[in-house]
Each structure stands twice: as C-alpha cells, then as structure tokens.
Design a protein around this motif. Structure first.
Motif, PDB file in Angstrom:
ATOM      1  N   TYR A  21       0.731  -1.374   0.017  1.00 48.84           N
ATOM      2  CA  TYR A  21       0.177  -0.038  -0.032  1.00 48.84           C
ATOM      3  C   TYR A  21       0.701   1.276  -0.056  1.00 48.84           C
ATOM      4  O   TYR A  21       0.214   2.253   0.213  1.00 48.84           O
ATOM      5  CB  TYR A  21      -0.894  -0.064   1.416  1.00 48.84           C
ATOM      6  CG  TYR A  21      -1.844  -1.244   1.251  1.00 48.84           C
ATOM      7  CD1 TYR A  21      -1.821  -2.276   2.079  1.00 48.84           C
ATOM      8  CD2 TYR A  21      -2.723  -1.304   0.073  1.00 48.84           C
ATOM      9  CE1 TYR A  21      -2.674  -3.177   2.183  1.00 48.84           C
ATOM     10  CE2 TYR A  21      -3.646  -2.124   0.166  1.00 48.84           C
ATOM     11  CZ  TYR A  21      -3.752  -3.311   1.062  1.00 48.84           C
ATOM     12  OH  TYR A  21      -4.372  -4.425   1.198  1.00 48.84           O
ATOM     13  N   ASP A  29      -2.832   2.982   0.271  1.00 46.49           N
ATOM     14  CA  ASP A  29      -2.627   3.488  -1.090  1.00 46.49           C
ATOM     15  C   ASP A  29      -3.512   3.462  -2.084  1.00 46.49           C
ATOM     16  O   ASP A  29      -4.121   2.839  -2.428  1.00 46.49           O
ATOM     17  CB  ASP A  29      -1.095   3.068  -1.683  1.00 46.49           C
ATOM     18  CG  ASP A  29      -0.347   4.028  -2.406  1.00 46.49           C
ATOM     19  OD1 ASP A  29      -1.261   4.847  -3.002  1.00 46.49           O
ATOM     20  OD2 ASP A  29       0.598   3.994  -2.718  1.00 46.49           O
ATOM     21  N   TYR A  57     -10.260  10.277   3.543  1.00 46.63           N
ATOM     22  CA  TYR A  57      -9.459   9.997   2.279  1.00 46.63           C
ATOM     23  C   TYR A  57      -8.518  11.343   2.481  1.00 46.63           C
ATOM     24  O   TYR A  57      -8.869  12.256   2.961  1.00 46.63           O
ATOM     25  CB  TYR A  57     -10.229  10.090   1.083  1.00 46.63           C
ATOM     26  CG  TYR A  57     -11.418   9.342   0.799  1.00 46.63           C
ATOM     27  CD1 TYR A  57     -11.318   8.302   0.046  1.00 46.63           C
ATOM     28  CD2 TYR A  57     -12.637   9.510   1.471  1.00 46.63           C
ATOM     29  CE1 TYR A  57     -12.291   7.225  -0.110  1.00 46.63           C
ATOM     30  CE2 TYR A  57     -13.750   8.650   1.106  1.00 46.63           C
ATOM     31  CZ  TYR A  57     -13.394   7.343   0.286  1.00 46.63           C
ATOM     32  OH  TYR A  57     -14.450   6.731   0.176  1.00 46.63           O
ATOM     33  N   GLY A  90      -4.649   8.441  -0.232  1.00 48.78           N
ATOM     34  CA  GLY A  90      -4.568   7.189   0.383  1.00 48.78           C
ATOM     35  C   GLY A  90      -5.630   7.485   1.250  1.00 48.78           C
ATOM     36  O   GLY A  90      -6.368   8.377   1.371  1.00 48.78           O
ATOM     37  N   TRP A  94       3.069  11.677   3.902  1.00 51.45           N
ATOM     38  CA  TRP A  94       2.493  12.045   2.666  1.00 51.45           C
ATOM     39  C   TRP A  94       2.866  13.450   2.441  1.00 51.45           C
ATOM     40  O   TRP A  94       3.255  13.853   1.124  1.00 51.45           O
ATOM     41  CB  TRP A  94       1.212  12.020   2.644  1.00 51.45           C
ATOM     42  CG  TRP A  94       0.671  10.494   2.637  1.00 51.45           C
ATOM     43  CD1 TRP A  94       0.163  10.008   3.602  1.00 51.45           C
ATOM     44  CD2 TRP A  94       0.583   9.760   1.409  1.00 51.45           C
ATOM     45  NE1 TRP A  94      -0.394   8.543   2.906  1.00 51.45           N
ATOM     46  CE2 TRP A  94       0.006   8.422   1.833  1.00 51.45           C
ATOM     47  CE3 TRP A  94       1.343   9.920  -0.252  1.00 51.45           C
ATOM     48  CZ2 TRP A  94      -0.046   7.355   0.952  1.00 51.45           C
ATOM     49  CZ3 TRP A  94       0.908   8.885  -0.788  1.00 51.45           C
ATOM     50  CH2 TRP A  94       0.228   7.589  -0.523  1.00 51.45           C
TER      51      TRP A  94
END
Length: 211
Positions: free
Chosen positions: A36, A44, A181, A191, A209
């Motif tokens: 992921y 992901d 999300y 993700g 991220w």
C-alpha cells in the motif's frame, strides 16, 4: 458540552470502496507497506480514479468547488451531523491528528485542508453544519447540497450512503462509508488515513505524505 456526548444514539453502519477496497467501517485497514505504499497503517489509493470536480455549498453558505482547493492536500470525510457516534469520533480523530501535525510542522500547516461532506442534506442545514464543523477544527469546512448533488459526489469518491427506516419518533440513521481520504494538491487520490490509529496515527500518516 462534549461533542461526543451530544450524539449518543446507537448507530448501524458499513463501509465500502467499490470493488477496489472491501473494508469494514470498524475493522482495521490492511497494513502492508509493500502493498500500500509509504505507510504501514493507511491504504495507498494512488492510481485509482476516485474523486473529481464538484460544486457544493459550504457551512458559510458559499459555493465551493473541488478545484478551489487546488494546491492543497485535502482530507475529506463523508458523514452527517446527527450521527450518534462514528462520525464525530472519526472527525475528532482526524482533526486532532491534523492539529498535531500542524504543531509539529507549522511550515506545512496550511497545505492540508480538512473537509466534511454531509450525506444527509435533508437535516444538515447550513446552520447545523456550521455548528458541527466549528466544534472540531478552525479550518474544517462543511459541505452540503441537494440530494442529487450529494449522491453524485459520494459515488464519484467511491463511497455509499443509504437512509435507513425511521424509528417511532421519526428519527432515522444513515448507513454509509466511514473512511477518511487524503488527496494530493492536484486533486488526485493518495490514500486512506487510519483514524483507527487515533490522532497519533493520523499525524504520523500526514508526515509520510505531506511535503
């Protein structure tokens, strides 16, 4: 009054992300960094086709488009303000996680925009939505629209929302996807944020991220 005590009814709910992700709303998310992406906790979604342009009404009564957030990462959650337990719990977790991330990385704080989309426009007036989002984070934006507009957005983002039969008082529950999300500054999906890992897990996921 604590926001969680304000919503004290029992709730029935389920989650789904179409055929791509068969996730239970209260179950743990798959946890494989190899499968992921950059996180061992989240999922992901890069390369998926969920999301897309929309125009809804904010908790301030203003028209808001998805493209208005271009240049910002977007945390987005679909729920309803009279949700008994799950929605306020999830929103509290991801906004607290965002606050921790902002404190640790003030230079990146403004790059993440939290968004709450109502799946219950019949009850979620602008006033109710405004009161709800203001209880969690100063930058949390609430969005609502017509039933047709909301249904289209929920479907575009890979979710589901169903009105359940009312009880003897007329109150009804909503069965819906309960996922948080994360989208990239260009609006593409990145993700699913693991709210089951509490605020610490959310903050850690954002650190992986957001750049």
């Amino acid at each position: 009054m604590n926001i969680l005590s304000k919503f004290s009814r029992a709730i029935a709910f389920s989650a789904g992300l179409g055929a791509a992700l068969a996730l239970s709303a209260c179950g743990e998310l798959p946890a494989s960094e190899e499968a992921y992406g950059p996180s061992a906790d989240g999922v992901d979604l890069r390369g998926s086709t969920i999301g897309g342009e929309f125009e809804l009404t904010s908790n301030k009564g203003e028209k808001v488009k998805w493209s208005d957030f271009d240049g910002q990462y977007r945390l987005i959650y679909f729920g309803f303000t009279s949700c008994p337990d799950i929605c306020p719990t999830d929103v509290q977790r991801f906004t607290m996680g965002l606050s921790r991330f902002e404190e640790a990385h003030p230079d990146l704080a403004g790059k993440v925009q939290p968004i709450f989309v109502s799946i219950d426009p019949a009850r979620d007036t602008i006033e109710a939505l405004d009161q709800f989002v203001n209880a969690f984070h100063p930058r949390l934006i609430g969005l609502t629209g017509s039933e047709e507009e909301i249904a289209a957005v929920v479907a575009a983002f890979g979710g589901s929302a169903t009105k359940l039969p009312p009880d003897e008082t007329g109150w009804y529950n909503m069965q819906h996807t309960t996922l948080t999300y994360l989208f990239a500054p260009d609006g593409s999906p990145l993700g699913i944020i693991p709210t089951d890992k509490q605020a610490e897990g959310v903050a850690a996921e954002l650190e992986r991220w957001v750049r």
